[in-house]
Design a protein around this motif. Structure first.
Motif, PDB file in Angstrom:
ATOM      1  N   THR A 254       0.857  -1.184   0.000  1.00 53.29           N
ATOM      2  CA  THR A 254       0.000   0.000   0.000  1.00 53.29           C
ATOM      3  C   THR A 254       0.892   1.232   0.000  1.00 53.29           C
ATOM      4  OG1 THR A 254      -1.736  -1.116   1.244  1.00 53.29           O
ATOM      5  CG2 THR A 254      -1.781   1.269   1.241  1.00 53.29           C
ATOM      6  N   ASN A 255       0.636   2.151  -0.909  1.00 52.85           N
ATOM      7  CA  ASN A 255       1.426   3.368  -1.005  1.00 52.85           C
ATOM      8  C   ASN A 255       0.745   4.510  -0.262  1.00 52.85           C
ATOM      9  OD1 ASN A 255       3.588   2.448  -2.853  1.00 52.85           O
ATOM     10  ND2 ASN A 255       1.880   2.139  -4.261  1.00 52.85           N
ATOM     11  N   ILE A 256       1.532   5.499   0.118  1.00 48.22           N
ATOM     12  CA  ILE A 256       1.009   6.650   0.854  1.00 48.22           C
ATOM     13  C   ILE A 256      -0.051   7.395   0.053  1.00 48.22           C
ATOM     14  CG2 ILE A 256       2.742   8.304   0.034  1.00 48.22           C
ATOM     15  CD1 ILE A 256       1.592   8.022   3.684  1.00 48.22           C
ATOM     16  N   ILE A 257       0.037   7.298  -1.274  1.00 48.66           N
ATOM     17  CA  ILE A 257      -0.943   7.979  -2.125  1.00 48.66           C
ATOM     18  C   ILE A 257      -2.356   7.434  -1.896  1.00 48.66           C
ATOM     19  CG2 ILE A 257      -0.685   6.408  -4.094  1.00 48.66           C
ATOM     20  CD1 ILE A 257      -1.003   8.815  -5.939  1.00 48.66           C
ATOM     21  N   SER A 258      -2.445   6.189  -1.395  1.00 46.48           N
ATOM     22  CA  SER A 258      -3.757   5.567  -1.174  1.00 46.48           C
ATOM     23  C   SER A 258      -4.592   6.320  -0.150  1.00 46.48           C
ATOM     24  CB  SER A 258      -3.582   4.114  -0.728  1.00 46.48           C
ATOM     25  OG  SER A 258      -3.063   3.325  -1.775  1.00 46.48           O
ATOM     26  N   LEU A 259      -3.955   7.117   0.697  1.00 47.13           N
ATOM     27  CA  LEU A 259      -4.703   7.875   1.698  1.00 47.13           C
ATOM     28  C   LEU A 259      -5.611   8.916   1.063  1.00 47.13           C
ATOM     29  CD1 LEU A 259      -1.915   8.410   4.386  1.00 47.13           C
ATOM     30  CD2 LEU A 259      -3.802   6.765   4.453  1.00 47.13           C
ATOM     31  N   THR A 260      -5.267   9.344  -0.144  1.00 44.88           N
ATOM     32  CA  THR A 260      -6.056  10.404  -0.790  1.00 44.88           C
ATOM     33  C   THR A 260      -6.562  10.042  -2.182  1.00 44.88           C
ATOM     34  OG1 THR A 260      -3.973  11.378  -1.570  1.00 44.88           O
ATOM     35  CG2 THR A 260      -4.899  12.262   0.472  1.00 44.88           C
ATOM     36  N   ASN A 261      -5.856   9.146  -2.884  1.00 46.87           N
ATOM     37  CA  ASN A 261      -6.226   8.832  -4.265  1.00 46.87           C
ATOM     38  C   ASN A 261      -6.028   7.350  -4.566  1.00 46.87           C
ATOM     39  OD1 ASN A 261      -6.691  11.623  -5.525  1.00 46.87           O
ATOM     40  ND2 ASN A 261      -4.664  11.852  -4.604  1.00 46.87           N
ATOM     41  N   THR A 262      -6.687   6.899  -5.635  1.00 44.56           N
ATOM     42  CA  THR A 262      -6.488   5.531  -6.090  1.00 44.56           C
ATOM     43  C   THR A 262      -5.178   5.438  -6.865  1.00 44.56           C
ATOM     44  OG1 THR A 262      -8.878   5.227  -6.310  1.00 44.56           O
ATOM     45  CG2 THR A 262      -7.457   3.642  -7.445  1.00 44.56           C
ATOM     46  N   PRO A 263      -4.265   4.552  -6.474  1.00 48.47           N
ATOM     47  CA  PRO A 263      -3.011   4.405  -7.216  1.00 48.47           C
ATOM     48  C   PRO A 263      -3.276   3.997  -8.660  1.00 48.47           C
ATOM     49  CG  PRO A 263      -2.890   3.290  -5.094  1.00 48.47           C
ATOM     50  CD  PRO A 263      -4.326   3.671  -5.297  1.00 48.47           C
ATOM     51  N   GLU A 264      -2.367   4.340  -9.542  1.00 44.07           N
ATOM     52  CA  GLU A 264      -2.528   4.018 -10.957  1.00 44.07           C
ATOM     53  C   GLU A 264      -2.116   2.579 -11.251  1.00 44.07           C
ATOM     54  OE1 GLU A 264      -0.284   6.861 -13.131  1.00 44.07           O
ATOM     55  OE2 GLU A 264      -1.554   8.571 -12.587  1.00 44.07           O
ATOM     56  N   ASN A 265      -2.638   2.066 -12.374  1.00 46.77           N
ATOM     57  CA  ASN A 265      -2.224   0.780 -12.955  1.00 46.77           C
ATOM     58  C   ASN A 265      -2.509  -0.434 -12.063  1.00 46.77           C
ATOM     59  OD1 ASN A 265      -1.132   2.221 -15.195  1.00 46.77           O
ATOM     60  ND2 ASN A 265       0.753   2.581 -14.017  1.00 46.77           N
TER      61      ASN A 265
END
Length: 665
Positions: free
Chosen positions: A344-355
């Motif tokens: 899980t990436n930190i970007i998941s806190l605000t947005n859906t990760p790409e690909n």
């Protein structure tokens, strides 16, 4: 209360301390005369408002009693913590940052002593501490310490700075299926660990599952957790968060509840993450409860999810708890075969990760297996939680709440994991309530005596034979066939007297007796030791029907596919497999009658019995012979069948038993 945010600000005084001061330019209003009827209506409204305010005030009172800790909190062992930011508040506690002298930051769950007004509340708090303190898993918030001052009790926990699943969902509104798959594996791994220790969390929800600095999920808040004394016992307290409560919990004393309530909560969380809100959500709590009792929910058309996801959710939210998948069965559903990220990436806190949807099937399979390994899915069964001692409920000093046993100075020794058959005086206890009272021997004591006897005989092999007392020797009951299916059910085996047994993953056992209408259950009870219960196969207890089906299935499998180790033995001895160990060279079976069976990779089997005084060899062509161990040590091998590296095998056996007798060595 275990999760924290770095961007929260410290508490500030309200209105410069003049919140209740009267403004000088306010002119009092003269009251208007009203009719008597109107006055009565108004009085009734005031009373209702006062009752509502009183109820609200009562609800908020417990956490409000918690005073802001001093800037430096000093513990009894001389360790100091510096208070940091205010992190959040729950119904019973407030949470603050705490920094130690090295600069490491923790979260301190702070409970006001003034809110602990009776023994029941005190016992509940101490139970939470003891349960959480005994847990160690990569997906459970790590318990650091506990201490107190004159006004508060502090539970020090690892800090999880990246919010909770609830906050992620509030920001994102919905979460993608690949991400939820990853979340579910980590959650299932933690719950499997809890259930293996017979701990029910009972308050699993998105708000109690937090992200650590590496974005791994951690389950926290064990305020409602409970330890079941045995796998078939039940709890009856109605507790939990309304949207997540299982239907059997609402039944209270009429039904009781067990591990399946956590399975239900997994289904609720999965639905909420994929659909945006819990399935039974309503403004009125009673409406929620009615919907839960009827499993009245649907999948919103405007928020489509896969059929595989719907299928799993429906199974998890089955009204009958016994029809829900077990914790070991959840990850076998087809839904987990879809795209699966590696982290899980930190970007998941605000947005859906790409690909996410483009992850290949092969890579998804690798990521899935790696995540299961990291979540401890394949970890062997470990010991049960420490017992809550009576002494833990009584403090030694008048002003203290936490007993000495919970203070840091005594932590290392007090909270070592102990065998559930250990009594308070350190002696072992085995409790059988019927004619099988001599069925099981104490494993630790057997290992100790067996090792010392083998060691003594090894030193005595040069003595004259007539000076040594030889034991009577008869062929022991052996494990003839076995299947290791511990990734789902447990370890299944057939004895050479044709009894069939299963050592389940929860350490309990079933032994189905050959050509008899009965089976035996060997049940571990943390407070009472081991209990053996005899039951009828034709009229089994409802909770064991599924287990008997497993026994029958594998009995047919073993009889069809596996060859016997030795010929049938006409024995009435009823023994269980208590523990097994697999290495690259052998598999070691420890039996309840004190025997140790070693199946070596060259297909020779050796059994040590009579506390190390007798030894049995089973050749690859199933020839069995038993002799006093001293004779084999003197001769260097068995008289009827040559055993390759016989003395070396005996040395391996001695060392293996030694490691069981002295696990710290």
């Amino acid at each position: 209360m275990s999760a924290v945010r770095h961007n929260l600000q410290p508490l500030q005084p309200l209105n410069n301390g003049t919140l209740n001061a009267r403004s000088n330019n306010v002119t009092p209003i003269k009251p208007i005369r009203r009719s008597k009827e109107h006055q009565l209506d108004e009085l009734e409204e005031q009373q209702q408002h006062q009752q509502q305010q009183k109820a609200k005030k009562k609800k908020e009172k417990l956490s409000a009693l918690c005073k802001t800790p001093p800037s430096i909190v000093r513990t009894r062992n001389g360790r100091d913590y510096r208070r940091g930011l205010f992190l959040g508040e729950g119904g019973f506690a407030r949470c603050f940052q705490m920094k130690d002298s090295s600069g490491k930051i923790y979260a301190a769950k702070t409970v006001a002593k003034a809110s602990i007004k009776n023994e029941k509340t005190k016992t509940k708090l101490l139970s939470e501490i003891k349960i959480h303190k005994s847990l160690k898993h990569s997906n459970i918030v790590n318990f650091i310490d506990c201490f107190e001052d004159d006004v508060n009790v502090y539970i020090l926990l690892e800090i999880c700075p990246n919010q909770s699943l609830m906050e992620l969902l509030k920001t994102r509104k919905r979460v993608s299926e690949p991400e939820v798959r990853y979340f579910m594996v980590q959650i299932v791994g933690a719950i499997k660990y809890l259930h293996s220790r017979r701990v029910i969390h009972r308050d699993l929800k998105l708000g109690n599952i937090f992200f650590d600095p590496e974005m791994n999920l951690k389950i926290g808040d064990f305020g409602l957790a409970s330890v079941l004394p045995s796998t078939d016992s039940r709890k009856y307290t109605i507790c939990g968060t309304p949207n997540y409560i299982a239907p059997e919990v609402l039944g209270g004393k009429q039904t009781g509840h067990s591990f399946e309530v956590d399975i239900w909560a997994i289904g609720i969380m999965m639905y909420a993450l994929l659909c945006g809100k819990p399935p039974f959500q309503a403004k009125d709590v009673q409406v929620i409860y009615e919907r839960i009792k009827k499993t009245d929910y649907n999948f919103p058309i405007d928020k489509p999810i896969s059929n595989e996801a719907k299928h799993l959710i429906k199974k998890l939210l089955t009204l009958n708890p016994l029809e829900r998948p077990t914790i070991n069965e959840i990850l076998e559903f087809d839904w987990f075969k879809g795209p699966f990220p590696d982290k899980t990436n930190i970007i998941s806190l605000t947005n859906t990760p790409e690909n996410l949807s483009s992850i290949s099937k092969a890579q998804s399979s690798i990521n899935f297996n790696n995540t299961k390994i990291n979540a401890g899915i394949y970890t062997p069964k470990i010991k049960n939680p420490v017992e809550i001692l009576r002494s833990d409920l009584h403090s030694e000093q008048p002003k203290t709440l936490l007993p000495q046993s919970l203070s840091p100075g005594d932590t290392r020794n007090k909270y070592q994991e102990i065998d559930p058959t250990t009594m308070n005086n350190g002696k072992k206890r085995v409790n059988f309530n019927n004619k099988y009272s001599n069925l099981i021997k104490n494993l630790d004591q057997v290992c100790y005596e067996t090792y010392h006897n083998i060691r003594r005989l090894d030193y005595s092999k040069f003595d004259r034979l007539e000076t040594i007392e030889l034991p009577s020797c008869e062929n022991p009951t052996l494990i003839s066939k076995w299947v290791d299916y511990s990734n789902k059910y447990g370890f299944l085996y057939q004895l050479n007297n044709d009894d069939i047994g299963v050592l389940f993953n929860d350490d309990n056992s079933i032994l189905k007796l050959h050509n008899q209408d009965k089976f035996l259950e060997l049940i571990i009870n943390e407070n009472e030791g081991w209990t053996c219960i005899e039951n009828s196969i034709s009229h089994p207890p409802s909770q064991t029907k599924r287990q008997l089906e497993i026994v029958d299935f594998f009995a047919k499998y073993m009889n069809s596919n596996l060859s016997k180790v030795s010929e049938n033995e006409e024995k009435s001895e009823e023994i269980f497999l208590r523990r097994y160990t697999r290495t690259s060279d052998y598999i070691m079976f420890e039996m309840t009658n004190g025997n140790f069976q070693f199946n070596f990779k060259d297909h020779h089997k050796i059994c040590i019995s009579k506390l190390g005084l007798a030894i049995t060899h089973i050749s690859p062509n199933r020839l069995t012979e038993t002799h006093p161990l001293i004779l084999i040590l003197k001769q260097g091998n068995f008289p009827s069948s040559e055993v390759p590296d016989c003395l070396n095998k005996i040395s391996i056996i001695k060392d293996a038993i030694k490691r069981k007798a002295f696990p710290e060595v």
